[in-house]
Structure formats: structure tokens, C-alpha cells
Design a protein around this motif. Structure first.
Motif, short mmCIF file in Angstrom:
data_model
loop_
_atom_site.label_atom_id
_atom_site.label_comp_id
_atom_site.label_asym_id
_atom_site.label_seq_id
_atom_site.Cartn_x
_atom_site.Cartn_y
_atom_site.Cartn_z
N SER A 269 0.81 -1.22 0.00
CA SER A 269 0.00 0.00 0.00
C SER A 269 0.84 1.27 0.00
O SER A 269 0.33 2.35 -0.28
CB SER A 269 -0.93 0.01 1.22
OG SER A 269 -0.18 0.11 2.42
N GLU A 271 3.24 1.98 -2.06
CA GLU A 271 3.35 2.35 -3.47
C GLU A 271 4.69 3.01 -3.82
O GLU A 271 4.74 4.02 -4.52
CB GLU A 271 2.18 3.26 -3.87
CG GLU A 271 0.84 2.57 -3.76
CD GLU A 271 -0.32 3.52 -3.88
OE1 GLU A 271 -0.18 4.68 -3.45
OE2 GLU A 271 -1.37 3.11 -4.37
N GLN A 306 1.65 -3.25 -10.57
CA GLN A 306 1.87 -1.91 -10.05
C GLN A 306 3.16 -1.30 -10.60
O GLN A 306 3.29 -0.09 -10.74
CB GLN A 306 1.91 -1.95 -8.51
CG GLN A 306 1.67 -0.61 -7.85
CD GLN A 306 1.28 -0.73 -6.40
OE1 GLN A 306 0.19 -0.35 -6.02
NE2 GLN A 306 2.16 -1.24 -5.57
N LEU A 374 -12.01 -1.12 -1.62
CA LEU A 374 -11.06 -1.48 -2.67
C LEU A 374 -11.79 -1.87 -3.94
O LEU A 374 -11.43 -1.44 -5.05
CB LEU A 374 -10.15 -2.61 -2.20
CG LEU A 374 -9.06 -3.08 -3.17
CD1 LEU A 374 -7.82 -3.51 -2.40
CD2 LEU A 374 -9.54 -4.24 -4.05
N SER A 408 -6.00 4.33 1.52
CA SER A 408 -5.98 4.20 0.05
C SER A 408 -6.91 5.18 -0.65
O SER A 408 -7.10 5.09 -1.86
CB SER A 408 -6.34 2.77 -0.36
OG SER A 408 -7.71 2.50 -0.07
N ILE A 411 -6.27 7.04 -4.10
CA ILE A 411 -6.48 6.44 -5.42
C ILE A 411 -7.78 6.96 -6.04
O ILE A 411 -7.84 7.31 -7.22
CB ILE A 411 -6.49 4.91 -5.32
CG1 ILE A 411 -5.11 4.40 -4.90
CG2 ILE A 411 -6.93 4.27 -6.63
CD1 ILE A 411 -5.04 2.92 -4.64
N ARG A 440 -0.99 11.59 0.01
CA ARG A 440 0.06 10.64 -0.36
C ARG A 440 1.06 11.35 -1.28
O ARG A 440 0.95 11.27 -2.50
CB ARG A 440 -0.54 9.41 -1.04
CG ARG A 440 0.47 8.31 -1.38
CD ARG A 440 1.11 7.72 -0.13
NE ARG A 440 0.16 7.04 0.71
CZ ARG A 440 -0.22 5.76 0.59
NH1 ARG A 440 0.30 5.01 -0.35
NH2 ARG A 440 -1.09 5.23 1.43
#
Length: 509
Positions: A269, A271, A306, A374, A408, A411, A440
């Protein structure tokens, strides 16, 4: 009646014949004892009420409870003792009995899924007519929580034996053999309702999470839906977090597959290229132990995917094929797990470019669990590239509503920015991309929107400032590498972003 042999410890039971064997020696059982044993085995370690056992052994006949006591005593004698000295059948006070199935060596090494019980909510309104509402809330919560595959929820019939009773949560957890307990209350005052809910650790009775919800009585069913949605989207990540902490505390240094999986989750997570590589290494080790685990397969494929979508590194043909193979195996074993299907759908979008299959998969995932943040955010991504942009915006906004403080959520914020870029709403795209970057700062996709939107609006100083920051974060990224990692069913969905990046000065190749 099944004909398969059921083994536990040195014992083996054949439900079709009612025959019990101990290390090859036949142990005679009467038909009532065999019925009781079969019922206890079918409960998979969960308590079975006396009423259910009486019906199993004496179907359609009313008998005294003492008959059950006699049969259980005889069955205990026939089964003997477990290797640890305990009886195979234990009494669950005020409820019934439970069979302790002995674990194999593998089961002892690998932890089972955490189990949650949702207790009946207390009616604090002083109005018994409100019981239906409290019970309805709990039933909906149990149904919604049962869609998640990261934990198990015991049935309503088991948890509702505590309706109208006051019991210590540790005792409840022990009797129901659960790790977590969700409890709450309903209170009516005038035209308003307040629902309180608490997630409690069954071993320590400590609170993991608590919240209350207020609404109007005339909106009772909408209110009930809102409570259910809010509770289930908070409970799942809190249980996952608690399980990770439990894993670290209780099994330090363990290489069990589940531990490896739990260690990989937070790294995936984050990233970043480094954390993504570490997560993939952990997941591949987990797959050595459990090669057919769908969650491990899906996350491992997503970790490779990813690298492409975030432009972490150039992914060669072999690694692309590995990614596709892992996703295919994950889908084959998904068994309706919405998160597994959603992860694999992203691989089909970005890696194998199987757009129709990806859309079919994400639709199935949403149908399986419409409350999973998600899943909903991934549905937004799928529709952004291959569906209706307005639908993608609806999914992204729903994801934010489901988890406004979820780690998250960036996103979905960036997804909204991307959708507005595709629609030509560049000022709006800047607002959402800036919100994402605040949450983020390392999320590369947010920079794409900020660079491109500013450039297309003629704000070249701002565009170049963001581009300079982006080059520090991802010096190897080019316009071509970004496009290569995107679904390419409709080039128009990314055209404005790529044009803006070129205009700001990002290298083509």
C-alpha cells in the motif's frame, strides 16, 4: 448424507455408515450417538445448541433434556480423550456442546481466519416496538460482513442466543470461539434515533473501535442502510489491522504463509518501488507454502502490475507473463472473493489488455461485495478507462464515502482528477489531484494530473514546478512509459494528460 471419511486426531468417522474407528479399531456407536457426532462435526468447531442436537438425534420427537446428557456422556466415553487430555466434546454453558477438532501440524503452524460475532443490539429506548429495528440492523450487518473473505462471521442463530442477556464479552468470545465481538445499542428520543456500535477484542475486552450514528425515525430504513454501510467499512480494516498486530506480537519471526501475507499488505500500500519489491518477495514466499491461495496469487500479480501502472520499472515479457499467469490462477480459485477478483481485473486492464473480461470481472466483484472500498475504487478505474466516465465518478465518490479516512483514498481522489481531465474540466482536476497529493506525496499519478492540468491551463510555472518534483521522485519516467502502463481501449481517456505532460516538458521516450 456424505460418504467421505472425517478424521480428527486418531479418530475417523464415516457419516454414511455411522461407524467410528480409532487407529483402525472399530468403536460401536448407536444411531443417536452417530447423529449427535455428525451434527457436532458439521458445526466445524462452533457451538451447537441443545435444541439442535435434540432434533438431530430425536427428529420429530419431544424428549427430556436428560436423554441428551446421557447420550453425550456415552459419546464422550466412546471418543476417549484428546492427546492434550481434554474431552473431545466440551460443554458450552447455557447453550449446548462443541466438538474440539484436533488440528494437523500444518493447521497449527498457519493461523485460521479471525472470527467475528455480531451480538444483538440492546434496545435502550424503553419501547419494545423498536426491537425490530435493532434486530434488523444486526441482521443487515451480519449479511454485509459475511461478504468479506478476510474474516469469518458466525451465524445470526448462534449470536442471537444472547438476546436479552447480559454477559461478559470475554465469556461470549470463549463460548462462541470468536476473536472479535461487535456489540451496540439503539436509543430513540422523540423523532431521532441513535445507534452506537463497538468492536471489542474478545480476549482482553478492550475496545478496538467505537462510533455512534444519529438519524431521524421517519427515515428509518435509509438510516439502517447508512449504519450498515458505515459499520462494515470500518470493521474490516480494523480487524485486519488488529490481526497484523496480533501476528507480530504472538508469532515473531514466524514464516507462516499468513504472516508473510500480513507483512506484505502495508508494504504494497506504500506504493514505492522498494516497498513493492519487498511485498512481492514476501508474497512469493507465501506462495511456496500455499501455491493455490487466491489472495496471495492476486496480490502477487497486482504487485507486478503496479510496476507498470506506477512506472516503477520496465517490466519485460517474462515478468508480464508471470503477472498474467498469477492473475489467471487467482481468478480460477477466487470462489467469489471480491477483492481477489478486483485485483485480477486490474491486471487484465493494464497488463493483458483484456478489457471485456476485466469489465466482467469487476462487475462480478461489485456484485459480490458492494461495500468493499477497494472493490468500488477499482470499479471506478475500470469504468474510467473502459466504461462510462460518469459511472466512474459515481464509483470514486462512493469509495470516498465508504472510507474517507482510509489510507488508500488517494487512489479515488486521483481517479476523480483523471476523469475530469478526460472531460476537459482542468480546474476541477487540479482540486482533486491536490487533495490526493496532500494525503500521499509519493503517489506518482497525482503528479501527472497536476503537471498536465496546469500546463493545459497555461500555468507553465506551476506545471514545471510539479514536473521538477516529479523528476526527483521518478527520474526514469517518460510519456511513453506512462502510456504503456495504461489501459488503451480508448486513447481519448488519457490524451489530455499525455498532451499536458509533453507541453510541460516531460521526455517522450
Amino acid at each position: 448424507m456424505t460418504s467421505s471419511i472425517i478424521a480428527f486426531g486418531p479418530l475417523a468417522f464415516d457419516p454414511s455408515s455411522g461407524r467410528l474407528r480409532d487407529d483402525g479399531t472399530d468403536i460401536p456407536l448407536g444411531h443417536r450417538a452417530a447423529a449427535l457426532l455428525q451434527t457436532l462435526i458439521a458445526a466445524n468447531g462452533q457451538p451447537v445448541t441443545k435444541t439442535a442436537l435434540l432434533e438431530a438425534a430425536w427428529p420429530g420427537i419431544v424428549v427430556e433434556e436428560g436423554n441428551l446428557t446421557v447420550q453425550i456422556a456415552a459419546l464422550r466415553k466412546a471418543l476417549g480423550r484428546r492427546p492434550d487430555g481434554q474431552d473431545w466434546i466440551v460443554t458450552v454453558p447455557r447453550l449446548g456442546y462443541r466438538l474440539l477438532r484436533q488440528e494437523t501440524a500444518l493447521e497449527q503452524d498457519l493461523p485460521t481466519l479471525p472470527v467475528l460475532a455480531v451480538l444483538p443490539f440492546a434496545n435502550l429506548s424503553g419501547d419494545p416496538k423498536q426491537d425490530y429495528f435493532a434486530d434488523g440492523v444486526v441482521e443487515d450487518i451480519i449479511t454485509a460482513l459475511s461478504r468479506f473473505k478476510t474474516f469469518a462471521v458466525i451465524s445470526r442463530n448462534s449470536s442471537f442466543i444472547y438476546k436479552g442477556r447480559t454477559a461478559d464479552v470475554r465469556q461470549v468470545a470463549q463460548e462462541l470461539q470468536v476473536r472479535y465481538v461487535l456489540q451496540g445499542s439503539v436509543q430513540k428520543a422523540g423523532g431521532t434515533l441513535r445507534i452506537s456500535a463497538q468492536l471489542v477484542d474478545g480476549a482482553s475486552a478492550s475496545h478496538i473501535w467505537a462510533e455512534h450514528f444519529d438519524g431521524k425515525t421517519h427515515d428509518v430504513f435509509d438510516f439502517q442502510d447508512r449504519i450498515t454501510e458505515s459499520v462494515v467499512t470500518v470493521v474490516e480494516p480494523h480487524i485486519q489491522k488488529a490481526e497484523l498486530e496480533r501476528s507480530r506480537r504472538e508469532r515473531p519471526g514466524s514464516i507462516a504463509a499468513y504472516d508473510l501475507y500480513l507483512q506484505a499488505l502495508p508494504k504494497l500500500s506504500l506504493e514505492t518501488p522498494e516497498d513493492d519489491s519487498e511485498a512481492l518477495d514476501l508474497l512469493m514466499k507465501a506462495l511456496v507454502l500455499e501455491p493455490d491461495n487466491p489472495a496471495f496469487l492476486a496480490l502477487a500479480s497486482y504487485a507486478i502490475n503496479q510496476r507498470v501502472t506506477r512506472t516503477f520499472s520496465t517490466v519485460g515479457p517474462d515478468e508480464k507473463q508471470k503477472c498474467a499467469d498469477l492473475a489467471r490462477r487467482g481468478l480460477e480459485r477466487a470462489a467469489g472473493d471480491a477483492t481477489v477478483i478486483a485485483h485480477c481485473s486490474m491486471v487484465m486492464l493494464h497488463n493483458t489488455k483484456e478489457y471485456d473480461l476485466a469489465m466482467a470481472a469487476i462487475t462480478a466483484a461489485v456484485d459480490a461485495n458492494p461495500n468493499d472500498l477497494l472493490v468500488v475504487s477499482r470499479a471506478g478505474i475500470a469504468h474510467l478507462h473502459c466504461g462510462n466516465i460518469e459511472d466512474s465518478l459515481a464509483y470514486f465518490h462512493r469509495a470516498i464515502r465508504l472510507g474517507p479516512r482510509d489510507p488508500s483514498v488517494h487512489i479515488s481522489l486521483t481517479g476523480i482528477a483523471h476523469a475530469h481531465m478526460a472531460l476537459g474540466n482542468y480546474p476541477e482536476a487540479l482540486v482533486w489531484a491536490a487533495r490526493s497529493l496532500t494525503l500521499r506525496p509519493s503517489f506518482r499519478c497525482s503528479y501527472w494530473m497536476l503537471i498536465a492540468a496546469n500546463a493545459l491551463l497555461g500555468r507553465m510555472d506551476d506545471a514545471r514546478k510539479f514536473l521538477a518534483d516529479f523528476r526527483i521522485l521518478a527520474p526514469e519516467t517518460t510519456v511513453a512509459s506512462i502510456w504503456a502502463g495504461q489501459p488503451q481501449m480508448d486513447a481519448g481517456r488519457c490524451a489530455a494528460i499525455l498532451d499536458g505532460l509533453r507541453l510541460a516538458g516531460l521526455a517522450e521516450e
